[in-house]
Scaffold this motif. Structure first.
Motif, PDB file in Angstrom:
ATOM      1  N   GLU A 136       0.486  -1.211   0.172  1.00  0.00           N
ATOM      2  CA  GLU A 136       0.066   0.196  -0.037  1.00  0.00           C
ATOM      3  C   GLU A 136       1.329   1.285   0.102  1.00  0.00           C
ATOM      4  O   GLU A 136       0.277   2.061  -0.673  1.00  0.00           O
ATOM      5  CB  GLU A 136      -1.191   0.043   1.227  1.00  0.00           C
ATOM      6  CG  GLU A 136      -2.081   1.064   1.378  1.00  0.00           C
ATOM      7  CD  GLU A 136      -2.904   0.954   0.057  1.00  0.00           C
ATOM      8  OE1 GLU A 136      -3.405   2.068  -0.805  1.00  0.00           O
ATOM      9  OE2 GLU A 136      -2.601   0.076  -0.704  1.00  0.00           O
ATOM     10  N   GLU A 189       2.230  -4.183  -5.420  1.00  0.00           N
ATOM     11  CA  GLU A 189       1.359  -3.278  -5.021  1.00  0.00           C
ATOM     12  C   GLU A 189       0.492  -3.353  -6.542  1.00  0.00           C
ATOM     13  O   GLU A 189      -0.202  -2.197  -6.990  1.00  0.00           O
ATOM     14  CB  GLU A 189       2.168  -2.715  -4.698  1.00  0.00           C
ATOM     15  CG  GLU A 189       3.675  -1.448  -6.906  1.00  0.00           C
ATOM     16  CD  GLU A 189       4.794  -2.406  -6.483  1.00  0.00           C
ATOM     17  OE1 GLU A 189       6.011  -2.302  -7.512  1.00  0.00           O
ATOM     18  OE2 GLU A 189       4.157  -3.268  -5.869  1.00  0.00           O
ATOM     19  N   ILE A 193      -7.159  -3.603  -4.400  1.00  0.00           N
ATOM     20  CA  ILE A 193      -7.034  -3.479  -2.833  1.00  0.00           C
ATOM     21  C   ILE A 193      -8.442  -4.624  -2.458  1.00  0.00           C
ATOM     22  O   ILE A 193      -9.721  -4.246  -4.128  1.00  0.00           O
ATOM     23  CB  ILE A 193      -7.207  -2.136  -2.375  1.00  0.00           C
ATOM     24  CG1 ILE A 193      -5.615  -1.500  -2.792  1.00  0.00           C
ATOM     25  CG2 ILE A 193      -7.861  -2.454  -1.313  1.00  0.00           C
ATOM     26  CD1 ILE A 193      -6.205  -0.005  -2.339  1.00  0.00           C
TER      27      ILE A 193
END
Length: 533
Positions: A136, A189, A193
């Motif tokens: 994150e 990454e 999410i």
């Protein structure tokens, strides 16, 4: 760096990390209204987020020492990254036993764990949480994100340093995942999410990923010995590469000893030194300033006032004290009567070692060397290596004696010396005479003079290298990995209560890696259990 971090940042971090790799990893944001648009209005938030990445190794929640844990499912003190890593690396070996009956903790030493072991499960969750944090941070600090927020100039350059450190910390956690679990789920990454099922990565492929990440940041991270104390730099990258290559045969079935020679040499030539102070100075409350810090390459800092946790050094020091040991001599308020060592480990030192080799820091008064009952603290010598007192005998900064100032030396020059020597022995090149010199430098510190020196013939014995690593690095969370590399963790090594019997026995080789937790297998259909479990 991470001793004071804004609570609002914790809330944002907790909010964005809802991913479905673990059903037992429950993140609990108190306020989900915080977003990157508001959190990063404050330029200091980038440093604070970076600090949280480091804090993830030493702290277990969003306030110390307890009360707002990062993970649910196990007591907050138990769920500390360093405490769990110590347990899996030490309690599973000849270097440490624990007398407590907490859940399935004794299954670690007896090597009878299952995929339902809560300590293994929570180590897995802690690693994955740490990786999620770093992912994150990297999402939030891309050039596009920073340009969109108007970040430029010196702050942008500073954030670039934080990004390199974040990639190092992610590589470190993936290294632990690879070493412990073999084939973990894999997320970067670049993944979304939210709720999705991560794919499983095979050990050899994860090796290549970690290697690639470290090589990519080698020239961009802060040069060796130029960063703030406790932050990663170029030498930390070289050390992790050295560890990776040293164990490459385990991970990929191909040796990389020539690369060990290359990268340990870079570390050794970076300006670190074996300090001219006693060995135990490296494990005291002022080990960041008493001279011992000259050999420390990467450390996990602790502060009795500002980084309070029931894991980490609080656990190691308190749990090592029991029997007739006086907690005041260790700078703490009480002993938890848990951790000792086995007679087999004590036997690595010469008879009467306490007066010969200063690394043999055992408490023997009222303690039996042999272990007849693992639940009785006085069965087994106690280890007095770590203390919360300074070189002058003064207690650490916390006046209650609860939380220590002692930092944990994850990487230090002695390890680089020993890795170099092992790589020479195993055909990686290098210089045998130089390897002998490095080991004798360590032994001179240990013995106080040249009486403990070795010759080139000693270096030709693999058992000597393994034993010397034990004597120099015990209780520094290397032992399990070392024993696996030397093929002595399961079928070729025996010590007290291994296999669940007092005299010890061999165990099946599938236990050279830990199981993927059953709780995650039940959620993520992309995962396959490691063989044997």
């Amino acid at each position: 760096m991470y001793k004071k971090i804004k609570p609002v940042l914790f809330l944002f971090v907790s909010t964005v990390l809802l991913w479905s790799c673990q059903d037992d990893l429950e993140l609990k944001p108190e306020d989900n209204r915080e977003t990157s648009a508001t959190v990063f209005d404050d330029p200091a938030s980038y440093r604070e987020f970076s600090a949280k990445l480091y804090a993830g190794l030493s702290l277990s929640g969003q306030q110390g020492p307890s009360g707002n844990a990062d993970l649910a499912g196990l007591d907050e003190g138990f769920s500390n990254y360093m405490r769990l890593f110590f347990k899996l690396q030490e309690l599973t070996t000849d270097e440490a036993v624990i007398g407590w009956n907490d859940g399935t903790i004794k299954d670690l030493h007896s090597q009878t764990w299952t995929s339902g072991n809560e300590f293994i499960r929570t180590m897995y969750s802690r690693i994955m949480y740490q990786i999620a944090l770093t992912n994150e941070f990297l999402r939030q600090t891309t050039d596009a994100k920073l340009d969109g927020r108007g970040v430029n100039g010196d702050l942008k350059s500073e954030i670039a340093e934080y990004r390199a450190e974040a990639r190092f910390l992610r590589a470190l956690s993936y290294y632990h995942a690879m070493d412990l679990f073999g084939n973990p789920p894999f997320v970067t990454e670049e993944d979304p999410i939210g709720a999705f099922l991560p794919q499983q990565i095979q050990r050899a492929d994860l090796f290549s990923y970690i290697e690639g990440e470290l090589l990519a940041i080698e020239s961009t991270i802060v040069p060796a010995r130029q960063n703030e104390y406790g932050r990663a730099d170029q030498a930390a990258v070289w050390m992790l590469l050295s560890k990776l290559y040293l164990n490459a045969e385990v991970y990929t079935s191909q040796d990389r000893y020539a690369d060990v020679i290359n990268y340990t040499t870079k570390v050794i030539q970076a300006g670190y030194s074996i300090p001219d102070v006693p060995y135990q100075y490296s494990f005291l409350a002022d080990n960041d300033s008493n001279g011992a810090q000259d050999e420390v390459i990467f450390t996990i800092p602790f502060d009795g006032l500002n980084t309070q946790a029931y894991g980490g050094m609080t656990f190691i020091i308190h749990a090592s004290i029991g029997g007739s040991m006086d907690p005041d001599n260790f700078g703490v308020s009480s002993g938890w009567a848990g951790l000792r060592t086995t007679p087999q480990f004590v036997n690595l030192f010469p008879e009467g070692a306490e007066s010969l080799d200063s690394r043999a820091i055992f408490y023997t008064e009222g303690q039996k060397k042999e272990i007849n009952n693992i639940s009785v603290f006085t069965d087994g010598y106690a280890v007095a290596k770590f203390k919360n007192v300074t070189v002058n005998g003064e207690q650490g900064s916390d006046s209650t004696g609860e939380f220590p100032d002692t930092d944990f030396p994850m990487f230090r020059l002695a390890d680089a010396y020993l890795m170099y020597a092992e790589a020479v022995l195993k055909g990686g090149g290098g210089n045998e005479g130089q390897a002998v010199t490095y080991i004798n430098e360590l032994r001179k510190r240990a013995y106080g003079d040249a009486s403990g020196n070795i010759s080139a013939s000693d270096l030709k014995e693999e058992d000597f290298i393994l034993d010397e690593r034990g004597r120099e690095l015990y209780w520094e969370a290397h032992r399990r990995t070392d024993l696996v590399r030397f093929n002595k963790f399961t079928e070729n090594g025996v010590w007290a209560f291994k296999g669940g019997v007092p005299q010890g026995t061999t165990t099946a080789p599938f236990r050279n890696i830990m199981p993927i937790p059953a709780s995650d297998l039940g959620v993520n259909t992309n995962l396959t259990q490691n063989l044997g479990y």
